[in-house]
Each structure stands twice: as structure tokens, then as C-alpha cells.
Write a protein that holds these residues in place. Structure first.
Motif, PDB file in Angstrom:
ATOM      1  N   GLU A 323     -59.406 -72.699 -28.787  1.00  0.00           N
ATOM      2  CA  GLU A 323     -59.921 -71.874 -29.872  1.00  0.00           C
ATOM      3  C   GLU A 323     -60.466 -70.553 -29.350  1.00  0.00           C
ATOM      4  OE1 GLU A 323     -60.779 -74.923 -29.236  1.00  0.00           O
ATOM      5  OE2 GLU A 323     -60.082 -76.163 -30.911  1.00  0.00           O
ATOM      6  N   ASP A 324     -61.151 -70.634 -28.214  1.00  0.00           N
ATOM      7  CA  ASP A 324     -61.711 -69.414 -27.626  1.00  0.00           C
ATOM      8  C   ASP A 324     -60.604 -68.449 -27.199  1.00  0.00           C
ATOM      9  OD1 ASP A 324     -64.382 -69.291 -27.895  1.00  0.00           O
ATOM     10  OD2 ASP A 324     -64.871 -69.647 -25.803  1.00  0.00           O
ATOM     11  N   TYR A 325     -59.592 -68.963 -26.532  1.00  0.00           N
ATOM     12  CA  TYR A 325     -58.499 -68.107 -26.080  1.00  0.00           C
ATOM     13  C   TYR A 325     -57.739 -67.505 -27.267  1.00  0.00           C
ATOM     14  CZ  TYR A 325     -59.037 -69.447 -21.198  1.00  0.00           C
ATOM     15  OH  TYR A 325     -59.519 -69.611 -19.923  1.00  0.00           O
ATOM     16  N   SER A 326     -57.637 -68.253 -28.357  1.00  0.00           N
ATOM     17  CA  SER A 326     -56.967 -67.716 -29.546  1.00  0.00           C
ATOM     18  C   SER A 326     -57.762 -66.559 -30.137  1.00  0.00           C
ATOM     19  CB  SER A 326     -56.788 -68.821 -30.590  1.00  0.00           C
ATOM     20  OG  SER A 326     -55.966 -69.857 -30.082  1.00  0.00           O
ATOM     21  N   ARG A 327     -59.089 -66.716 -30.217  1.00  0.00           N
ATOM     22  CA  ARG A 327     -59.916 -65.629 -30.735  1.00  0.00           C
ATOM     23  C   ARG A 327     -59.880 -64.412 -29.823  1.00  0.00           C
ATOM     24  NH1 ARG A 327     -63.501 -69.904 -32.175  1.00  0.00           N
ATOM     25  NH2 ARG A 327     -64.586 -69.637 -30.199  1.00  0.00           N
ATOM     26  N   GLY A 328     -59.802 -64.636 -28.509  1.00  0.00           N
ATOM     27  CA  GLY A 328     -59.775 -63.523 -27.570  1.00  0.00           C
ATOM     28  C   GLY A 328     -58.432 -62.835 -27.479  1.00  0.00           C
ATOM     29  N   GLY A 329     -57.387 -63.435 -28.047  1.00  0.00           N
ATOM     30  CA  GLY A 329     -56.066 -62.825 -28.002  1.00  0.00           C
ATOM     31  C   GLY A 329     -55.326 -63.071 -26.708  1.00  0.00           C
ATOM     32  N   TYR A 330     -55.690 -64.135 -25.978  1.00  0.00           N
ATOM     33  CA  TYR A 330     -55.025 -64.442 -24.715  1.00  0.00           C
ATOM     34  C   TYR A 330     -53.859 -65.405 -24.950  1.00  0.00           C
ATOM     35  CZ  TYR A 330     -59.082 -62.357 -22.460  1.00  0.00           C
ATOM     36  OH  TYR A 330     -60.049 -61.485 -22.060  1.00  0.00           O
TER      37      TYR A 330
END
Length: 432
Positions: A323-330
Motif C-alpha cells: 500500500e505504501d509503495y502504491s501511494r508513493g508511485g513506486y
């Protein structure tokens, strides 16, 4: 109806006719007779009470904010939601007496105070939402720079470099080891600082990285770049002129690979994981070249072990941060290719068994090492299989925590099983 009562009724009826002609005419037409009826009295009473209560408003009083409780997270949601306002009950409507004109004068200041209080609260809330400049204190600077350079990751890089230096054949040279230790640490600090400088807008969207110094504004970008430059220049100089040019070239290449290739690839392709694994595999190779001055088969073996270890380590970590990587655009394997993420982790867990078996073949360790390292390699492979089969947070967390102690223990076993100097050739001497 005559007398005083009839005069009041005539006055109210006339006033109602002036303000509400349509409603009154509609009611008046519905009455067959032209005499005053009960419907007339009910309508006039309702209209009169409505007109008297027109100036009355609900008085709102803001409730004080509840104090923070350490058990707030465990409280149910219904109890955590507090009401913002409470409404005072209105008194029953009554006719104002002509002898008490001061009540209205007292009511107006009260309403004005309530409005002023609400405006003050609005100003405070608006002031809290505004950006504030954070002041940097000198005593906080070492801790901020440590977080900027990712001190834990730097410690891992330095430890793998030291392991590569210690596993290299030949006598142990303490001055050369210290120069390699310091130079590699400075190069790692520089690369991590530049990485954070480039990823500020993306780190601000992730819970894992939103408290980094540049994201919070604890230091300026100019200070971060200056710190990275002050680490990179002496670090590369120590590795190039203090150790040997080959180690310095590997240090420069690793900084370039991490900052200019791996960092932008994180938002473009899942190939960033493989590039990042190469970045993590170079430090033990640098330790080997610092001790021997050449790239031997043992250097590539150590690099291969670090390369394979990073896939179960990072893929298990990224699985819980999707979820974090999705929000960060990675663009990570765990987000875009979850099945591939699990397969790659399992493959490289099994590859660690083969690489450990190749260590005595390449004269890096004795034949005891494959035997004593087999249990921990089988255990991490089992956890990699559970991660591949279950694909949940529990299995990924177990694999990640296993990787934290697996690598130090594996390198320690390699050091204890290192082949004696007489059987592998000393520094600068060809192998027999």
C-alpha cells in the motif's frame, strides 16, 4: 367577538394578511361561513408564535477537546468519535413582557460572545494548519545526518565489505582495512543522502518514509547535497589513493548505480529490484579487491551470495508495504507482479544452497562450510516456500526477519571455515 379580544384578533388578522396573503386567502376561502371559527384561531396562533420566535436562534457552545489517552487506539470507534458541538435547549416560547426590555439587551451580548468565540477557534485552527519553519539546533544535527545517510543500511554495507576483506586470501593488513572501512562508509552515506534528495515528493506519501529529515523540512536540500558531497569526495579519495584504484572505481560505480539508475527505475520498471541487488552485491567485492587488488572467483562468489540474499530479504519486506509503495508511485514486484515476487524470492533462497556449496570449490572455504551452513539455508528456503504458497503478511514477515539473522550468521560461518593462507595463495601470488 367584540371588545379587547376582538381588537387583538382584528390586529393579528390584518398583520397576517399583510405578510402572508396567499396562505391566509387559501384558508379564508376554505371556510364556508364568514364567521370566526376554530381554524381561524389555530392559524392565527401559529403565525403569531412563528413571528415571535423568528429572532430566536440556537446558541451553540463548543465542547472542550478531550485529553489524549494512551488507550485511545484500543477504544471502540463509537467512543472515539466525540461530538463537536452541543445545542442548548431552547426555553418554551412565551410573550415578552413590556416591563422587561433588558432581557433582549442581555441576550444580544451573549450571542455576540458565542460568535466571537467561534471565530477565535476558527483562527486557531487555521493557524495550526499553516506551514511553520522548523529551526535546526546544533545538537540535533548528528542525529538528522545519521537518518539522512540511512545509518543502519550503511552499517550493513560496511559489515559486508569487512567480511569480503577478511575472507580474501593473504595476511590481514589493518591500515588498509581501516581505510576501506571508512571509505566505504562515506561512499554509502553519500549515495543514501542523494537518494533521499531525489525522492522527497514520493517519500512524503509513504508512512514508512514520511518522517525522513528532508520530507519534514528539518534540513534544507542544499545542506543535504553539501553533506553528500563532503562524504563522496573524501570517501572515493580514500578508496582510490589509500587502498587501490580498482576499489575506488567500484565505489564510484556503485554510487552512480544507486543514485542515477536504481533511484529513477523505482518509478519506471520492476527491474529496479535487480539493479538494487547488484548495488548490494558490490560492497563485499570491494572488500575483496581492497585486500587482493584483483577480481578473483572468490570476489564473484561473495557478490553472488549478497545478490541472491537480497531477493528474499527485500521481496518479503516489500510485500507488507504494498500500500505504501502504491501511494508513493513506486513500481515494485510486490505491487504489479505479486506472483513473480514470490517466485523470485523462492528461487534465490534455493540459490544460496548452491552458492554455499561452491565456496570450497573456489578455495574460499573448507568443505565444512557447506555442511554447517545447510541447516540455515534449508530453513530460509522453507520460509521462502511458505511465502510462495501462502502469500500473506505472516509468511512474508517470517521470511524477512529470518533474512536479518541469516546473512550475518552465514558470513560468520564462512569466516570460521576460511581456507588457510598456505592452501589458497597469498596476496598478489598466483594460485597453484
Amino acid at each position: 367577538v367584540t371588545g379587547w379580544v376582538g381588537g387583538c384578533i382584528w390586529y393579528l388578522e390584518r398583520r397576517a394578511m399583510q405578510e402572508y396573503p396567499r396562505e391566509f386567502m387559501h384558508l379564508f376561502r376554505s371556510v364556508r361561513k364568514q364567521w370566526m371559527t376554530f381554524q381561524h384561531f389555530t392559524f392565527l396562533k401559529r403565525m403569531y408564535v412563528t413571528q415571535l420566535n423568528r429572532s430566536l436562534n440556537q446558541q451553540v457552545k463548543r465542547k472542550p477537546e478531550p485529553m489524549a489517552s494512551p488507550f485511545l487506539d484500543k477504544a471502540p470507534l463509537a467512543q472515539a468519535k466525540a461530538e463537536i458541538c452541543e445545542v442548548r435547549p431552547l426555553p418554551p416560547p412565551c410573550l415578552p413582557l413590556p416591563g422587561k426590555p433588558r432581557e433582549k439587551a442581555l441576550q444580544e451580548p451573549n450571542s455576540a460572545s458565542v460568535v466571537e468565540g467561534a471565530l477565535d477557534v476558527g483562527r486557531e485552527t487555521k493557524a495550526e494548519k499553516q506551514w511553520r519553519e522548523m529551526k535546526l539546533h546544533l545538537e540535533e544535527l548528528p542525529g538528522i545526518l545519521a537518518r539522512l545517510s540511512k545509518i543502519k543500511l550503511t552499517a550493513l554495507v560496511v559489515s559486508t565489505t569487512s567480511a569480503g576483506f577478511a575472507l580474501a586470501p593473504g595476511p590481514f593488513d589493518l591500515p588498509c582495512f581501516l581505510l576501506t572501512f571508512v571509505g566505504t562508509g562515506l561512499a554509502s552515506c553519500a549515495a543514501n543522502s542523494i537518494n533521499q534528495f531525489f525522492e522527497v515528493p514520493f517519500d512524503s506519501n509513504m508512512n514508512r518514509t514520511k518522517n525522513r529529515p528532508l520530507v519534514r523540512g528539518q534540513i534544507s536540500p542544499l545542506l543535504a547535497v553539501s553533506f553528500a558531497t563532503c562524504c563522496a569526495v573524501p570517501g572515493v579519495a580514500l578508496l582510490t589513493w589509500g587502498v587501490n584504484p580498482l576499489t575506488g572505481a567500484l565505489g564510484v560505480f556503485n554510487i552512480f548505480l544507486y543514485t542515477c539508475c536504481y533511484t529513477p527505475l523505482k518509478r519506471i520498471s520492476i527491474a529496479n529490484t535487480w539493479v538494487g541487488a547488484v548495488v548490494g552485491a558490490i560492497p563485499p567485492v570491494m572488500g575483496w579487491t581492497a585486500a587482493t587488488g584483483s577480481l578473483d572467483a572468490g570476489a564473484f562468489l561473495l557478490g553472488g551470495i549478497l545478490y541472491s540474499w537480497q531477493f528474499p530479504h527485500f521481496n518479503a519486506l516489500s510485500w507488507g508495504l504494498r500500500e505504501d509503495y502504491s501511494r508513493g508511485g513506486y513500481c515494485m514486484m510486490s505491487v504489479t507482479h505479486p506472483a513473480l515476487c514470490r517466485r523470485v524470492a523462492l528461487r534465490h533462497c534455493l540459490a544460496l544452497i548452491g552458492l554455499s556449496a561452491a565456496a570450497p570449490v573456489l578455495d574460499v572455504t573448507t568443505w565444512t562450510f557447506p555442511a554447517i551452513s545447510l541447516p540455515i539455508n534449508l530453513y530460509i528456503s522453507y520460509l521462502g516456500f511458505r511465502f510462495y504458497a501462502d502469500a500473506d503478511r505472516k509468511s512474508s514477515r517470517k521470511l524477512f526477519f529470518c533474512s536479518l539473522w541469516h546473512l550475518p550468521l552465514l558470513l560468520l560461518l564462512m569466516l570460521t571455515c576460511k581456507r588457510p593462507p598456505g592452501g589458497a595463495g597469498a596476496r598478489g601470488e598466483p594460485r597453484g
